[in-house]
Design a protein around this motif. Structure first.
Motif, mmCIF file in Angstrom:
data_model
loop_
_atom_site.group_PDB
_atom_site.id
_atom_site.type_symbol
_atom_site.label_atom_id
_atom_site.label_comp_id
_atom_site.label_asym_id
_atom_site.label_seq_id
_atom_site.Cartn_x
_atom_site.Cartn_y
_atom_site.Cartn_z
ATOM 1 N N PHE A 144 68.545 65.378 65.615
ATOM 2 C CA PHE A 144 69.690 66.166 66.086
ATOM 3 C C PHE A 144 70.157 67.175 65.040
ATOM 4 C CE2 PHE A 144 74.323 66.435 67.248
ATOM 5 C CZ PHE A 144 74.134 67.053 68.476
ATOM 6 N N GLU A 178 66.881 66.568 57.743
ATOM 7 C CA GLU A 178 66.417 65.283 58.279
ATOM 8 C C GLU A 178 66.089 64.314 57.136
ATOM 9 O OE1 GLU A 178 66.810 64.422 61.308
ATOM 10 O OE2 GLU A 178 65.637 62.584 61.482
ATOM 11 N N HIS A 185 69.353 62.874 56.080
ATOM 12 C CA HIS A 185 69.826 61.944 57.121
ATOM 13 C C HIS A 185 69.051 60.625 57.044
ATOM 14 C CE1 HIS A 185 71.093 60.352 60.934
ATOM 15 N NE2 HIS A 185 69.902 60.514 61.486
ATOM 16 N N TYR A 211 67.347 59.326 54.547
ATOM 17 C CA TYR A 211 67.715 58.563 53.336
ATOM 18 C C TYR A 211 69.014 57.798 53.575
ATOM 19 C CZ TYR A 211 71.683 59.319 50.156
ATOM 20 O OH TYR A 211 72.911 59.243 49.560
ATOM 21 N N SER A 212 69.997 58.475 54.208
ATOM 22 C CA SER A 212 71.302 57.815 54.383
ATOM 23 C C SER A 212 71.166 56.605 55.306
ATOM 24 C CB SER A 212 72.351 58.807 54.904
ATOM 25 O OG SER A 212 72.212 59.025 56.296
ATOM 26 N N MET A 252 74.916 47.105 52.190
ATOM 27 C CA MET A 252 75.760 48.071 52.916
ATOM 28 C C MET A 252 76.002 47.540 54.329
ATOM 29 S SD MET A 252 75.280 51.804 51.426
ATOM 30 C CE MET A 252 74.833 52.117 49.725
ATOM 31 N N ARG A 271 66.336 49.718 63.383
ATOM 32 C CA ARG A 271 66.820 51.113 63.395
ATOM 33 C C ARG A 271 65.825 51.899 64.222
ATOM 34 N NH1 ARG A 271 71.095 54.179 62.393
ATOM 35 N NH2 ARG A 271 71.658 52.861 60.617
ATOM 36 N N ARG A 272 66.302 52.711 65.134
ATOM 37 C CA ARG A 272 65.418 53.513 65.994
ATOM 38 C C ARG A 272 64.396 52.605 66.706
ATOM 39 N NH1 ARG A 272 64.452 58.409 61.547
ATOM 40 N NH2 ARG A 272 66.222 59.673 62.163
ATOM 41 N N VAL A 313 78.512 60.675 50.900
ATOM 42 C CA VAL A 313 78.564 59.470 50.052
ATOM 43 C C VAL A 313 80.008 58.979 49.912
ATOM 44 C CG1 VAL A 313 78.209 58.589 47.711
ATOM 45 C CG2 VAL A 313 76.421 59.944 48.809
ATOM 46 N N GLN A 343 80.954 57.196 53.071
ATOM 47 C CA GLN A 343 80.367 55.841 53.107
ATOM 48 C C GLN A 343 81.153 54.897 52.194
ATOM 49 O OE1 GLN A 343 78.164 54.646 55.022
ATOM 50 N NE2 GLN A 343 76.863 53.144 54.045
ATOM 51 N N LYS A 402 81.700 60.869 56.372
ATOM 52 C CA LYS A 402 80.481 60.060 56.529
ATOM 53 C C LYS A 402 79.509 60.687 57.527
ATOM 54 C CE LYS A 402 80.111 56.216 59.013
ATOM 55 N NZ LYS A 402 80.096 54.838 59.528
ATOM 56 N N PHE A 451 80.451 63.143 67.753
ATOM 57 C CA PHE A 451 79.257 62.331 67.519
ATOM 58 C C PHE A 451 79.645 60.941 67.017
ATOM 59 C CE2 PHE A 451 75.247 61.138 65.587
ATOM 60 C CZ PHE A 451 74.318 61.706 66.443
ATOM 61 N N ASP A 489 79.372 57.312 68.769
ATOM 62 C CA ASP A 489 78.654 56.234 68.096
ATOM 63 C C ASP A 489 79.487 54.943 68.100
ATOM 64 O OD1 ASP A 489 76.003 56.394 66.471
ATOM 65 O OD2 ASP A 489 77.263 54.953 65.393
ATOM 66 N N LYS A 505 69.452 49.675 68.010
ATOM 67 C CA LYS A 505 69.913 48.882 66.860
ATOM 68 C C LYS A 505 70.966 47.904 67.372
ATOM 69 C CE LYS A 505 73.517 52.181 65.681
ATOM 70 N NZ LYS A 505 74.309 52.880 64.739
ATOM 71 N N ARG A 531 75.642 60.806 75.123
ATOM 72 C CA ARG A 531 74.370 60.189 74.752
ATOM 73 C C ARG A 531 74.418 58.655 74.888
ATOM 74 N NH1 ARG A 531 74.220 58.858 69.006
ATOM 75 N NH2 ARG A 531 76.343 58.976 68.229
HETATM 76 C C1 GRG Z 1 74.224 55.477 52.528
HETATM 77 C C2 GRG Z 1 75.240 57.515 51.438
HETATM 78 C C3 GRG Z 1 75.013 56.710 52.631
HETATM 79 C C4 GRG Z 1 75.548 57.139 53.776
HETATM 80 C C5 GRG Z 1 75.343 56.491 55.043
HETATM 81 C C6 GRG Z 1 74.487 57.764 58.011
HETATM 82 C C7 GRG Z 1 75.495 56.891 57.413
HETATM 83 C C8 GRG Z 1 76.078 57.262 56.091
HETATM 84 C C9 GRG Z 1 75.810 55.769 57.982
HETATM 85 C C10 GRG Z 1 75.179 55.336 59.256
HETATM 86 C C11 GRG Z 1 76.199 54.631 60.026
HETATM 87 C C12 GRG Z 1 76.369 55.273 61.303
HETATM 88 C C13 GRG Z 1 75.699 54.613 62.450
HETATM 89 C C14 GRG Z 1 77.101 56.366 61.441
HETATM 90 C C15 GRG Z 1 77.356 56.991 62.742
HETATM 91 C C16 GRG Z 1 76.747 58.309 62.969
HETATM 92 C C17 GRG Z 1 75.317 58.295 62.692
HETATM 93 C C18 GRG Z 1 74.933 58.871 61.414
HETATM 94 C C19 GRG Z 1 74.441 57.822 63.582
HETATM 95 C C20 GRG Z 1 72.985 57.872 63.416
HETATM 96 O O1 GRG Z 1 72.537 59.194 63.643
HETATM 97 P P1 GRG Z 1 71.654 59.572 64.910
HETATM 98 O O2 GRG Z 1 72.267 59.017 66.155
HETATM 99 O O3 GRG Z 1 70.341 58.770 64.584
HETATM 100 O O4 GRG Z 1 71.406 61.042 64.891
HETATM 101 P P2 GRG Z 1 68.801 59.140 64.844
HETATM 102 O O5 GRG Z 1 68.085 57.832 64.697
HETATM 103 O O6 GRG Z 1 68.648 59.728 66.214
HETATM 104 O O7 GRG Z 1 68.422 60.118 63.779
#
Ligand code: GRG
Length: 299
Positions: A48, A75, A78, A80-81, A90, A96-97, A155, A158, A185, A222, A226, A240, A297
């Motif tokens: 996305f 990407e 994203h 990495y996060s 964490m 995941r996915r 960061v 988070q 975040k 978004f 979520d 997930k 979504r």
């Molecule tokens: C570890 C520094 C660090 C940060 C983590 C991304 C994140 C920050 C946390 C993930 C927790 C979460 C589910 C947040 C909600 C929004 C989000 C980032 C959802 C996942 O993104 P999508 O839906 O995933 O775009 P895909 O798998 O489609 O790429």
């Protein structure tokens, strides 16, 4: 072409480019590190954020190929996060996915290092001349992505999220606190992806601010979507575990305000995101669709 087909076509382009960038700049696909990075980057995902880079750059006449490397860099950050977020220290997720998370498929230290290498790879990609011929544009992209993803952006978001969850700090998270942590975040990277198109397209400050505003409202939408998926979604569709926020006592708008009010705010964020695109007219139709997609979504 429907929006989902357009998003899928973008995902295919981005994945092909990620594969070749990883082969060229990565540690070697035969290594454990290379394999863990591949797992993190290439095991699904909507792509996305890359889509937002490509479509916002398209507003300024850039073809997909001209924005693809910048999109791939977003990407990498994203992914990495997600790898780090899934770690036991964490958010502790096994899936995941729809696939095992990197630390489940490999181990924790490989997941930490794969995440580190993906974050670094993003900046290596942005610094390459193939990202944009003008070194000033490349430097602007590096700065924008560093600000959005680092200690004043994702960061920090988070950190605030985990402090609230694991240390109950603050003891009673208020709306302003939750909004800030979510804007950092989730919103910071999404808003920056929209702005990146303006940077690549050498947009004027007004156009760049409009895309940033669109991205900020989109990021909020978004995140609320979520949270609603976590509260109400089906695990097999979402890809997930769901119901985790409630169980962990996570600070979300859904928990604080209830699902109905969260849905009202989601609709408001969608409206404001679309309104921010007004000056671009019909050219912005795919970004309007992206806002509608973010709200409705199922995964
Ligand atoms: C570890 C520094 C660090 C940060 C983590 C991304 C994140 C920050 C946390 C993930 C927790 C979460 C589910 C947040 C909600 C929004 C989000 C980032 C959802 C996942 O993104 P999508 O839906 O995933 O775009 P895909 O798998 O489609 O790429």
């Amino acid at each position: 072409m429907t929006f989902v087909q357009r998003l899928g076509a973008c995902a295919n382009l981005v994945e092909a480019r990620l594969r070749s960038l990883l082969a060229a700049l990565g540690p070697g696909e035969e290594t454990r590190l290379g394999q863990a990075m591949r797992h993190a980057l290439l095991a699904g995902g909507k792509r996305f954020r890359p889509f937002l880079v490509l479509e916002s750059a398209g507003l300024f006449g850039l073809k997909a190929a001209a924005a693809l490397d910048a999109a791939a860099a977003f990407e990498c950050v994203h992914c990495y996060s997600l790898v780090h977020d899934d770690l036991p220290c964490m958010d502790d997720d096994a899936m995941r996915r729809g696939q095992p998370t990197v630390h489940k498929a490999y181990d924790e230290w490989s997941a930490v290092l794969a995440g580190d290498a993906l974050l670094t790879l993003a900046f290596e990609i942005l610094a390459q001349p193939s990202t944009h011929a003008d070194p000033h544009v490349r430097a602007e992209l590096v700065l924008a992505l560093a600000e959005a993803s680092g200690g004043r952006g994702m960061v920090l978001g988070q950190m605030l999220d985990l402090e609230a969850e694991k240390r109950s700090e603050p003891a009673v998270p208020e709306l302003a606190h939750i909004s800030r942590l979510q804007a950092l975040k989730t919103g910071a990277l999404i808003a920056c992806a929209c702005e990146a198109g303006a940077i690549l397209g050498c947009a004027c400050p007004r156009e760049r601010a409009a895309l940033r505003s669109y991205g900020e409202h989109l990021g909020l939408a978004f995140q609320i979507a979520d949270d609603l998926l976590d509260a109400e979604g089906d695990e097999s569709t979402v890809g997930k575990a769901t119901g985790k926020d409630q169980a962990a006592g996570k600070a979300t708008l859904v928990r604080l305000l209830g699902a109905n009010e969260a849905r009202a705010r989601l609709a408001a964020a969608e409206r404001e995101a679309i309104a921010a695109l007004g000056a671009f007219g019909d050219k912005a139709a795919p970004l309007v669709e992206a806002a509608r997609f973010a709200v409705s979504r199922a995964h």
